[in-house]
Scaffold this motif. Structure first.
Motif, short mmCIF file in Angstrom:
data_model
loop_
_atom_site.label_atom_id
_atom_site.label_comp_id
_atom_site.label_asym_id
_atom_site.label_seq_id
_atom_site.Cartn_x
_atom_site.Cartn_y
_atom_site.Cartn_z
N GLU A 31 -53.43 41.75 10.18
CA GLU A 31 -52.12 42.42 10.22
C GLU A 31 -51.48 42.51 8.84
OE1 GLU A 31 -51.09 38.20 10.20
OE2 GLU A 31 -52.65 39.33 11.22
N THR A 32 -51.73 41.52 8.00
CA THR A 32 -51.20 41.55 6.64
C THR A 32 -51.82 42.69 5.85
OG1 THR A 32 -50.66 39.19 6.51
CG2 THR A 32 -51.20 40.28 4.43
N VAL A 33 -53.13 42.76 5.88
CA VAL A 33 -53.84 43.78 5.10
C VAL A 33 -53.53 45.18 5.62
CG1 VAL A 33 -56.10 44.56 4.33
CG2 VAL A 33 -55.63 42.11 4.51
N LEU A 34 -53.55 45.36 6.93
CA LEU A 34 -53.27 46.70 7.48
C LEU A 34 -51.82 47.11 7.27
CD1 LEU A 34 -55.43 46.74 10.74
CD2 LEU A 34 -55.91 47.82 8.53
N GLY A 102 -45.50 35.03 3.11
CA GLY A 102 -44.34 34.20 2.82
C GLY A 102 -43.97 33.29 3.97
N ASP A 103 -44.70 33.38 5.09
CA ASP A 103 -44.40 32.53 6.24
C ASP A 103 -45.43 31.42 6.42
OD1 ASP A 103 -46.52 34.08 7.13
OD2 ASP A 103 -45.54 34.75 8.97
N SER A 104 -46.28 31.24 5.43
CA SER A 104 -47.24 30.14 5.43
C SER A 104 -46.74 29.05 4.50
CB SER A 104 -48.60 30.63 4.93
OG SER A 104 -49.14 31.61 5.79
N GLU A 105 -47.29 27.86 4.65
CA GLU A 105 -46.89 26.76 3.76
C GLU A 105 -47.17 27.17 2.32
OE1 GLU A 105 -48.09 22.16 2.89
OE2 GLU A 105 -48.45 22.96 4.90
N GLY A 135 -40.52 33.42 4.33
CA GLY A 135 -40.33 33.38 5.78
C GLY A 135 -40.91 34.57 6.52
N GLN A 136 -41.55 35.50 5.79
CA GLN A 136 -42.12 36.68 6.42
C GLN A 136 -43.55 36.90 5.95
OE1 GLN A 136 -39.31 39.76 5.12
NE2 GLN A 136 -38.56 39.86 7.22
N ASP A 137 -44.28 37.70 6.70
CA ASP A 137 -45.54 38.21 6.20
C ASP A 137 -45.34 39.71 5.98
OD1 ASP A 137 -45.86 39.49 8.71
OD2 ASP A 137 -47.25 37.97 9.43
N PHE A 138 -46.36 40.40 5.49
CA PHE A 138 -46.20 41.82 5.19
C PHE A 138 -45.96 42.65 6.44
CE2 PHE A 138 -48.02 40.54 1.12
CZ PHE A 138 -47.18 41.22 0.25
N ASN A 139 -46.45 42.19 7.59
CA ASN A 139 -46.20 42.92 8.82
C ASN A 139 -44.72 42.83 9.19
OD1 ASN A 139 -46.31 42.79 12.17
ND2 ASN A 139 -47.55 44.39 11.19
N ASP A 140 -44.11 41.66 9.02
CA ASP A 140 -42.66 41.52 9.25
C ASP A 140 -41.89 42.46 8.34
OD1 ASP A 140 -43.04 39.42 11.10
OD2 ASP A 140 -42.96 37.90 9.51
#
Length: 157
Positions: A31-34, A102-105, A135-140
């Motif tokens: 989901e991050t890459v797409l 940004g939502d991973s440790e 607090g987010q990933d690229f999908n967020d």
């Protein structure tokens, strides 16, 4: 079944049809890459790859390090164990964009990115890290802030 060590999920290429594109966008999750691919669009000539998980992205570490100030436990460190199998980046790739959630440790993720960068370092090769908002990933970012915000993080990463 079996080990995923060094394996990836190929999510296609965009732009020109020459098999030897020079840019790779690689991140932990599909989901991050797409999401980054959607934000950038297919006009950029690139390969799109998921590393399956963060440990596979950076490969094995030489040692563990503390998680961070005030946090108990240890995580894989920033230096790769080059004697262990890992994702191989073809020598003709001269631009790698590592996509950091940004939502991973943070310490765990930063160390994985550093291991990958050190593992794939080569003369004339650009390796950069693009970070999603804290607090987010690229999908967020794509869903809540729109493609422009996700794209800005990649371009300024």
């Amino acid at each position: 079944r079996g080990s995923k060590t060094g394996s990836t999920i190929y999510l296609g290429r965009s732009g020109a049809t020459d098999e030897k594109q020079s840019t790779v966008f690689i991140g932990e999750g599909i989901e991050t890459v797409l999401s980054v691919r959607q934000a950038i669009g297919d006009h950029v000539s690139a390969y799109w790859i998921s590393s399956i998980d963060l440990g596979n992205l950076g490969g094995a570490a030489l040692a563990t390090v503390p998680r961070g100030e005030g946090i108990k436990g240890r995580v894989p460190g920033p230096d790769p164990d080059l004697s262990k199998p890992a994702i191989v980046m073809p020598e003709w790739i001269n631009d790698i964009a590592l996509l950091g959630d940004g939502d991973s440790e943070r310490v765990l993720t930063e160390n994985a990115m550093r291991r990958a960068a050190k593992r794939w370092a080569a003369k004339g090769r650009l390796i950069r890290v693009a970070w999603a908002n804290q607090g987010q990933d690229f999908n967020d970012m794509l869903r809540f802030s729109g493609p422009a915000r996700a794209l800005d993080s990649v371009e300024n990463g």
